[in-house]
Motif scaffolding. Structure first.
Motif, short mmCIF file in Angstrom:
data_model
loop_
_atom_site.label_atom_id
_atom_site.label_comp_id
_atom_site.label_asym_id
_atom_site.label_seq_id
_atom_site.Cartn_x
_atom_site.Cartn_y
_atom_site.Cartn_z
N HIS A 294 13.21 14.95 20.83
CA HIS A 294 12.27 16.04 20.54
C HIS A 294 11.96 16.84 21.79
CE1 HIS A 294 9.07 18.18 18.47
NE2 HIS A 294 8.27 17.90 19.48
N VAL A 298 5.50 13.73 23.12
CA VAL A 298 5.18 12.99 21.90
C VAL A 298 4.54 11.67 22.29
CG1 VAL A 298 6.06 11.96 19.77
CG2 VAL A 298 7.12 14.04 20.67
N GLN A 322 10.50 12.22 11.12
CA GLN A 322 11.56 13.13 11.55
C GLN A 322 11.27 14.56 11.08
OE1 GLN A 322 15.39 12.70 9.55
NE2 GLN A 322 16.45 12.96 11.52
N LEU A 325 8.30 16.10 13.00
CA LEU A 325 8.68 16.57 14.33
C LEU A 325 9.48 17.87 14.25
CD1 LEU A 325 9.68 13.23 16.12
CD2 LEU A 325 7.61 14.60 16.45
N THR A 326 10.33 17.98 13.23
CA THR A 326 11.08 19.23 13.04
C THR A 326 10.13 20.39 12.77
OG1 THR A 326 12.98 18.00 12.17
CG2 THR A 326 12.86 20.35 11.67
N ARG A 329 8.47 21.41 15.97
CA ARG A 329 9.38 22.13 16.87
C ARG A 329 9.59 23.57 16.40
NH1 ARG A 329 12.95 18.64 16.91
NH2 ARG A 329 14.32 19.39 15.26
#
Length: 402
Positions: A294, A298, A322, A325-326, A329
């Motif tokens: 990432h 975090v 997952q 976090l995407t 971002r």
């Protein structure tokens, strides 16, 4: 006092609107506008010298604006009757109080909003045709040379020309406004339908992906059962023929189950264009690797004593983190993300938060959120997403362990 059952239907609608707390803001606004129009009209008449019948006609032409949303046809009818009363008392259209004309235009606009586009333009055409007929009759009886005298009259009396143009604009303008508003409403409905279709497609795709992952997990276990059942007669001593037959039946049942599962997965795969994933399904053990990939800081916090979790929960928890976090971002680049895994009795609780700018619109429209919700609900858990208590974006989920 009349019993409610004997009231006219229009009066019942007005009474119901007055009692409804949901429509009170719009109703109070219309009452305020109607009161303002009536006051302005009376003030304009007072400067000309008025009679009681004219005041009554003005009030009849402006007061119905208060209920134009509830009973639009009755409101515009009363407005026309009031205006006709002023004309009958000697008021020409050019001397008609502006407040009366404004009340008529607003009532007419309300009617056009409530009917279909074709009907709205048909009504507009009928009103314009009636206005043209009135103008023709006026010039035919005015001794101004009929319609042939219209150009000279407009040249020498610009006020009459302005009133004629304004009258037609007062009819065509509301029609265009109602049409624009109707078109915007249709566009919003189409967008809402398209968004709902996209959300359903995203949900179906995510369900198929979940099914494929569950297939991999279950297929591995069933394959182990088949292998152990087939090798048992060779690894265990002193098995009689009945025990060997039972192991053979177990192996056959396991192989049959695997075949049926592959058929079911083939049905799901028919509607999905994405390729099959051949790598082993990841779990929470690979979170450190995911965090390293990432772009940003975090923090990972484990609450409670770690316990073994079912494979389905393990995979779904990893996928939720997952996807979270995407999202961070994409929507909050550079934001600090905190991940909390809480092992509670019979439940694995996930909490992913960032300190970014927070949601800029509806949080239900993202396909990633749809997928995370589908994963949690598929396991009998729960899912929440929205702005955090101190800003940023917060995702919480609970996955049952039993």
């Amino acid at each position: 006092m009349n019993h409610p059952s004997t009231m006219p239907s229009s009066l019942k609608q007005v009474v119901a609107a007055l009692r409804s707390p949901l429509s009170s803001p719009q109703l109070l606004g219309d009452i305020l506008v109607a009161s303002t129009l009536a006051l302005l009209a009376v003030m304009e008449l007072s400067s000309m010298g008025t009679r009681p019948v004219e005041v009554a006609a003005v009030l009849l032409a402006t007061a119905p604006h208060a209920v134009r949303r509830i009973v639009p046809w009755q409101a515009v009818t009363l407005t026309v009757i009031g205006a006709a009363g002023l004309v009958a008392s000697g008021f020409l259209v050019s001397r008609m109080p502006l407040a009366v004309l404004a009340s008529g235009v607003l009532s007419f606009y309300t009617i056009l909003r409530g009917v279909r586009r074709r009907v709205a333009w048909l009504l507009t055409g009928c009103v314009m045709a009636g206005m043209v007929l009135v103008v023709m009759l006026f010039f035919a009886r005015s001794g101004l040379g009929g319609l042939g005298g219209l150009p000279s009259l407009l040249l020498h009396n610009a006020r009459v020309g302005l009133w004629i143009v304004g009258a037609f604009a007062a009819v065509v303008g509301p029609a265009f406004l109602a049409d624009v508003r109707r078109s915007r409403g249709e566009i919003r409905e189409v967008r809402a339908d398209n968004l709902e279709n996209l959300r359903q497609q995203a949900a179906m795709a995510e369900r198929a992906r979940i099914a494929r992952e569950m297939h991999d997990l279950v297929a591995h276990s069933v394959s182990m059962i088949a292998v152990q059942a087939e090798t048992a007669p060779y690894t265990l001593d002193n098995l009689d023929d009945r025990a060997k037959q039972e192991f053979a039946e177990i192996a056959t049942s396991a192989r049959t189950t695997l075949t049926e599962m592959r058929r079911l997965l083939g049905v799901l795969r028919a509607d999905i264009t994405t390729t099959m994933e051949t790598a082993p399904q990841p779990g929470l053990a690979r979170l450190p690797e995911l965090i390293e990939q990432h772009d940003g800081e975090v923090d990972l916090d484990i609450v409670g004593e770690r316990v073994p979790v079912p494979q389905a929960v393990d995979v779904s928890a990893y996928r939720i983190v997952q996807e979270a976090l995407t999202n961070a971002r994409v929507h909050a680049p550079g934001a600090r993300v905190s991940i909390e895994l809480a092992y509670r009795p019979g439940l694995l609780a996930l909490r992913i938060a960032d300190n970014g700018p927070g949601p800029s619109g509806k949080t239900e429209s993202g396909h990633g959120l749809v997928g995370m919700r589908e994963r949690a609900l598929a396991l009998g858990g729960w899912f929440e997403a929205g702005p955090g208590p101190t800003g940023g974006f917060l995702i919480q989920a609970g996955l049952p362990l039993e």
